[in-house]
Design an enzyme around this catalytic site. Structure first.
Site, short mmCIF file in Angstrom:
data_model
loop_
_atom_site.label_atom_id
_atom_site.label_comp_id
_atom_site.label_asym_id
_atom_site.label_seq_id
_atom_site.Cartn_x
_atom_site.Cartn_y
_atom_site.Cartn_z
N ARG A 30 0.81 -1.22 0.00
CA ARG A 30 0.00 0.00 0.00
C ARG A 30 0.85 1.28 0.00
O ARG A 30 0.34 2.37 -0.21
CB ARG A 30 -0.97 -0.01 1.20
N THR A 43 1.37 -12.67 8.92
CA THR A 43 2.09 -12.44 10.18
C THR A 43 2.25 -13.73 10.99
O THR A 43 3.24 -13.91 11.69
CB THR A 43 1.35 -11.38 11.02
N ASN A 50 -6.46 -3.90 17.50
CA ASN A 50 -5.21 -4.60 17.80
C ASN A 50 -4.04 -3.74 17.31
O ASN A 50 -3.97 -3.36 16.16
CB ASN A 50 -5.22 -5.95 17.04
N ARG A 87 29.80 23.12 3.59
CA ARG A 87 29.71 21.74 3.10
C ARG A 87 30.57 20.81 3.94
O ARG A 87 31.29 21.26 4.84
CB ARG A 87 30.10 21.72 1.63
N TYR A 121 40.82 22.98 -8.12
CA TYR A 121 40.67 21.80 -8.99
C TYR A 121 41.27 22.07 -10.35
O TYR A 121 40.90 23.04 -11.02
CB TYR A 121 39.16 21.51 -9.10
C1 UD1 Z 1 -1.80 -6.18 11.39
C2 UD1 Z 1 -2.72 -7.07 12.25
C3 UD1 Z 1 -3.93 -6.24 12.68
C4 UD1 Z 1 -3.47 -5.00 13.45
C5 UD1 Z 1 -2.45 -4.21 12.64
C6 UD1 Z 1 -1.84 -3.17 13.53
C7 UD1 Z 1 -2.48 -9.35 11.45
C8 UD1 Z 1 -3.11 -10.43 10.65
N1 UD1 Z 1 -3.15 -8.20 11.49
O1 UD1 Z 1 -2.52 -5.85 10.23
O2 UD1 Z 1 -4.77 -7.01 13.49
O3 UD1 Z 1 -4.60 -4.21 13.77
O4 UD1 Z 1 -1.39 -5.05 12.15
O5 UD1 Z 1 -0.98 -2.29 12.84
O6 UD1 Z 1 -1.43 -9.55 12.01
N2 UD1 Z 1 4.76 -8.99 7.87
C9 UD1 Z 1 5.69 -9.99 7.74
N3 UD1 Z 1 5.41 -11.08 6.96
C10 UD1 Z 1 4.22 -11.22 6.32
C11 UD1 Z 1 3.26 -10.18 6.46
C12 UD1 Z 1 3.55 -9.09 7.24
O7 UD1 Z 1 6.79 -9.90 8.30
O8 UD1 Z 1 4.04 -12.24 5.64
C13 UD1 Z 1 5.09 -7.81 8.68
C14 UD1 Z 1 5.01 -6.52 7.88
O9 UD1 Z 1 6.30 -6.21 7.33
C15 UD1 Z 1 4.58 -5.52 8.94
C16 UD1 Z 1 3.80 -6.34 9.95
O10 UD1 Z 1 4.13 -7.68 9.70
O11 UD1 Z 1 5.69 -4.93 9.58
C17 UD1 Z 1 2.30 -6.13 9.84
O12 UD1 Z 1 1.88 -6.48 8.53
P1 UD1 Z 1 0.71 -5.71 7.79
O13 UD1 Z 1 0.48 -6.37 6.49
O14 UD1 Z 1 0.98 -4.27 7.79
O15 UD1 Z 1 -0.52 -6.02 8.75
P2 UD1 Z 1 -1.86 -5.18 8.92
O16 UD1 Z 1 -2.76 -5.47 7.77
O17 UD1 Z 1 -1.55 -3.76 9.20
CA CA Z 2 0.26 -2.61 9.19
#
Ligand code: UD1
Ligand code: CA
Length: 450
Positions: free
Chosen positions: A14, A79, A170, A329, A383
């Site tokens: 996004r 996640t 959350n 600089r 220079y």
């Molecule tokens: C997530 C939570 C949501 C919460 C919100 C808060 C889940 C399913 N949802 O949603 O409940 O309200 O955060 O900000 O957890 N990431 C990984 N691997 C992945 C996917 C994501 O490491 O496969 C990391 C992303 O880099 C990011 C974080 O996890 O730093 C959150 O991922 P994101 O996709 O932003 O979750 P949200 O949709 O915001």
């Molecule tokens: Ca997020």
């Protein structure tokens, strides 16, 4: 025993950016640096960053962080899938696992402390941070009883209309009992709108899930798009400026100024409108900055006045006046009681105490002694088209207007350079150097007046 895991593998679709989301900058530090900083005071036994999208770039960015382990999540299937990657690295671990979303950068260290201690005292399997948001769009909704016990978290996109009315959200910050979590992690399923494994689903699988609501909902802002990035920047800027106002810095028009986290200020510093400080600036007592100045990694002594100027990676002594319209600089080092005035550029040069470069000059790769007076329009020609060369000017010397000093060149002490000179040879102490064409006058050139 405490382990901290930061989820930083996502692409950040996004954001519509070539940069991985967690490397987006906010007030001079990246999102992931900020998230790591919010838990570093806990001195956890293990610190793990889960990387995936552009993993090399993220690792490279954080390679200096001591004791940070990188765990690869490939592909990025949510996640819950991210945390599943810890099953092996944490096989022998027994303790709490603090999970931080890599895109929640405003979290305060004190809040993380409270979460961990509340988790430890309740003995729950997980304690998560929540916030009541006026507009909870996009966040997972937390369904909890009045005693704080959580039954489920449902993502915004998976909620029905009635569930969406729940404003308890959350934050993406969880303190788990690792053993309890590890027992349920393999059971996650991708039965949701995104077809991903959600960490949030573990909450309903665990025996006892509790939540802790934050007082200041701003702290748990998650960044998914550039609008949220700008909002967080605004909040952080406000936090930083309020902090420095409490420490004795005046902002004439705070809304028009920005700071970075690593800047430090003495007392009675005044910052005028449209002035921006980036990097690790160090500003001494009684400095007066602006209006309209940009300082990056600048080190200023006490009582320095900077007006309409740009200072980048340069060092300035005490009671110096810079500008209007000066440009210092990298590796410019200005002594005490100096003046660097209108339309003057200084690069990789030392300027001794009490020296003045007041108008229209370029000083590059030079060493000026004390009390040197550089006349208007003096240029160090450093220079030759291939190499850079040094100019040295001794104490008490003066250059006339429009002098060109062709480096390498050494002018001794108390030298006077005649206006309009182009000097190519060294000049001994106490001499007058004249290096210009003799004036010729042809009388009656224009013929008798009509
Ligand atoms: C997530 C939570 C949501 C919460 C919100 C808060 C889940 C399913 N949802 O949603 O409940 O309200 O955060 O900000 O957890 N990431 C990984 N691997 C992945 C996917 C994501 O490491 O496969 C990391 C992303 O880099 C990011 C974080 O996890 O730093 C959150 O991922 P994101 O996709 O932003 O979750 P949200 O949709 O915001
Ligand atoms: Ca997020």
């Amino acid at each position: 025993m405490l382990a901290v895991a930061v989820l930083a593998a996502g692409k950040g679709t996004r954001m519509k950016s070539a940069l991985p989301k967690v490397l987006q900058p906010l007030a001079g530090a990246t999102l992931v640096e900020r998230v790591l900083a919010s838990a570093s005071h806990l001195q956890p036994e293990r610190r793990i960053l889960i990387v995936g999208h552009q993993a090399d770039r993220v690792e490279q960015h954080l390679r200096h962080v001591q004791g940070l382990e990188f765990v690869l999540q490939q592909p990025q299937s949510g996640t819950g899938h991210a945390v599943q990657q810890l099953m092996d690295p944490l096989k022998a671990f027994d303790g709490e696992l603090l999970v931080l979303n890599g895109d929640v950068p405003l979290l305060r260290a004190e809040t993380v402390d409270q979460l961990v201690s509340s988790h430890r005292s309740s003995g729950a399997d997980v304690t998560l941070l929540t916030a009541r948001l006026e507009d909870p769009t996009g966040y997972g909704r937390v369904f909890a009883a009045s005693d704080g016990q959580v039954s489920a978290i449902i993502e915004h996109r998976d909620c029905n209309e009635e569930q969406r009315l729940n404003t308890l959200t959350n934050a993406g910050i969880y303190c788990f009992n690792w053993r309890s979590l590890a027992a349920v992690l393999p059971q996650l399923s991708a039965d949701n709108d995104q077809g991903e494994l959600y960490l949030t689903d573990t909450v309903a699988m665990l025996q006892r899930a509790m939540h802790m609501e934050v007082d200041d909902a701003d702290e748990v802002n998650g960044i998914n798009n550039r609008r949220q990035l700008a909002q967080c920047e605004g909040l952080l800027q406000q936090r930083l400026k309020e902090h420095w106002m409490d420490e004795g810095v005046t902002f004439v028009d705070p809304d028009s100024c920005t700071l970075s986290e690593a800047c430090r200020f003495g007392r009675d510093v005044v910052i005028e409108p449209q002035t921006h400080l980036r990097g690790a600036c160090r500003i001494g007592d009684n400095c007066h900055l602006g209006p309209a100045s940009l300082l990056e990694d600048a080190v200023l002594g006490e009582g320095v006045r900077v007006m309409h100027s740009v200072i980048n990676n340069a060092e300035v002594g005490t009671a110096v006046c810079i500008g209007p319209f000066a440009h210092l600089r990298p590796a410019a080092v200005i002594g005490d009681d100096c003046r660097v005035g209108n339309f003057v550029e200084v690069k990789n040069s030392m300027i001794g105490n009490g020296s003045k470069v007041n108008h229209l000059s370029y000083i590059g790769d030079a060493q000026l002694g004390e009390r040197v007076n550089v006349g208007a329009g003096t240029i160090t020609a450093n220079y030759d088209g291939v190499n850079k060369h040094r100019t040295v000017i001794g104490d008490g010397s003066k250059t006339g207007a429009n002098s060109v000093l062709v480096a390498p060149i050494i002018l001794g002490g108390n030298v006077t350079v005649a206006a309009g000179s182009t000097l190519t040879k060294d000049v001994a102490d106490g001499s007058l150097a004249i290096g210009r064409a003799k004036q010729m006058v042809k009388q009656n050139w224009a013929g008798p007046k009509q």
